[in-house]
Design an enzyme around this catalytic site. Structure first.
Site, PDB file in Angstrom:
ATOM      1  CG  ASP A 183      -2.034   1.025   1.286  1.00  0.00           C
ATOM      2  OD1 ASP A 183      -2.007   1.839   0.301  1.00  0.00           O
ATOM      3  OD2 ASP A 183      -2.795   1.162   2.249  1.00  0.00           O
ATOM      4  CD  GLU A 235      -7.534   3.502   1.291  1.00  0.00           C
ATOM      5  OE1 GLU A 235      -7.019   2.221   0.955  1.00  0.00           O
ATOM      6  OE2 GLU A 235      -7.241   3.751   2.499  1.00  0.00           O
ATOM      7  CG  ASP A 257     -14.462   1.383   3.750  1.00  0.00           C
ATOM      8  OD1 ASP A 257     -15.756   1.135   4.065  1.00  0.00           O
ATOM      9  OD2 ASP A 257     -13.656   1.645   4.199  1.00  0.00           O
ATOM     10  CG  HIS A 284     -10.339   0.579   2.658  1.00  0.00           C
ATOM     11  ND1 HIS A 284     -11.188   1.368   3.553  1.00  0.00           N
ATOM     12  CD2 HIS A 284      -9.061   0.706   2.899  1.00  0.00           C
ATOM     13  CE1 HIS A 284     -10.474   2.204   4.001  1.00  0.00           C
ATOM     14  NE2 HIS A 284      -9.116   1.694   3.796  1.00  0.00           N
TER      15      HIS A 284
END
Ligand SMILES: [Mg+2]
Length: 381
Positions: A183, A235, A257, A284
């Site tokens: 990430d 996200e 998300d 997410h």
């Protein structure tokens, strides 16, 4: 059947729960929250509750349309997250009313278990080796870790080497049959990403996440062709429309998300859009038990699902853990790094309401750290 009351609970470590009550006693739960902006989302949720109270909870799609589009000004993380949490609670109610898990109402299961990854902290290669080994020992087949720390817009050779050493450390422990994802957290400039991605390719990460910020979407086509590494983001995107440009740019994995991007209803549509582009979804979810349970419901019924994020026992949740808020942890028990499908109705999670009410009496004021470069200027966290 009518919605009679909607309550919200600000609970550590950084979450917000919504409880939707009906006149026949069925209660649904959701998590309307953006990390670090919980109070504004709570206010938006309370405004939407003015409309929902008195309505039939089973008309989810109609409520979604009104909540999303009915205020003239629309979109953005705060409103979309308020809608998301209430949408989860309405699906929870619908499932409980019909005595079925939500995945059955969405077309039925397409898989029996959900592969999840565990988060790996640590900055030094030795710390990473130990942390990855611990997750392998716990049965996980995939891990994710930060690709870098704070990084100058044009990185030094040492910064680049540090990225590569992290990847090398993880790959050494995992071997070739397990996966790691990196990430970049939007910390890396487009120029840095173009330099680093080709160098990481030999370590074959499952994907690289947020190689640039979501507001640098116009840079994505160059990054997609900069290496053969699948790119992921999402996200910080909040509707199917916002996912269109990155999908057209060629990202391989979308990461909506379920508590930010319009809930179960919109996650389904984002997944369907991704399917058109041959992309996978990896939702997410560093949030609580309701958001994770809702994510699993979508994953069980979505063909192009890849892997699920989750935060059970994660190092950065200091004051409370996901399992602190459930009456029964069984739906969150990992078997060989996966979560197994159950027949429980609604979202499939029984929250510990007393624990949530007690936690809400403490509340929280979580904010993300503000980072600075060496010269004092703002740095992306
Ligand atoms: Mg991320």
């Amino acid at each position: 059947m009518k919605i009679t009351r909607i309550e919200t609970f600000l609970a550590p470590p950084r979450w917000l729960f919504a409880r939707v009550e009906t006149d026949d006693g069925v209660v649904g739960w959701g998590e309307p929250v953006v990390e670090g902006r919980a109070e504004p989302v709570r206010a938006a949720t309370e405004v939407l509750a003015e409309y929902l109270v008195g309505q039939d909870p089973l008309r989810i799609e109609d409520h979604w349309q009104v909540m999303t589009k009915g205020g003239f000004y629309r979109g953005g993380p705060v409103l979309s997250s308020a809608v998301a949490g209430l949408d989860q609670a309405l699906w929870d109610i619908k499932g409980k009313v019909y005595g079925q898990p939500v995945y059955q109402l969405l077309g039925g299961p397409v898989r029996d278990s959900i592969r999840a990854y565990a988060w790996v902290g640590g900055d030094q290669p030795t710390e990473i080796r130990e942390a990855v080994a611990a997750q392998v020992e716990a049965g996980f087949t995939a891990v994710k870790m930060n690709g870098s720390g704070r990084m100058a817009p044009l990185a030094t050779r040492a910064d680049v080497r540090e990225c590569l050493l992290r990847a090398e450390a993880a790959r050494e422990v995992l071997g070739d049959t397990r996966d790691f994802a990196l990430d970049f957290h939007g910390r890396v400039s487009p120029a840095n990403a173009r330099r680093i991605l080709p160098l990481l390719a030999d370590y074959a990460p499952l994907f690289v996440e947020e190689p640039v910020l979501s507001d640098h979407l116009h840079c994505l086509p160059d990054l997609v062709t900069a290496s053969n590494i699948p790119l992921a983001l999402g996200e910080r995107l909040f509707s199917r429309r916002e996912f269109l440009a990155p999908l057209q740019a060629g990202i391989a994995v979308v990461q909506p998300d379920i508590s930010h991007a319009g809930g179960i209803s919109e996650l389904r549509r984002i997944a369907a859009l991704a399917e058109v582009y041959g992309a996978q979804i990896a939702p997410h979810c560093p949030l609580g038990p309701v958001a994770l349970a809702a994510s699993l419901q979508v994953a069980f019924t979505t063909p192009n699902f890849l892997i699920q994020e989750q935060s059970i026992g994660i190092h950065y949740n200091k004051e409370a853990d996901l399992l602190d808020y459930v009456a029964d942890a069984e739906p969150f028990r990992f078997v060989a790094g996966s979560l197994v499908r159950t027949e429980r109705p609604g979202l499939g999670v029984e929250v510990d309401e007393a624990a949530i009410r007690a936690a809400a009496s403490r509340g929280h004021t979580w904010r993300n750290p503000v980072w600075r470069h060496d010269d004092g200027s703002f740095a992306e966290w």
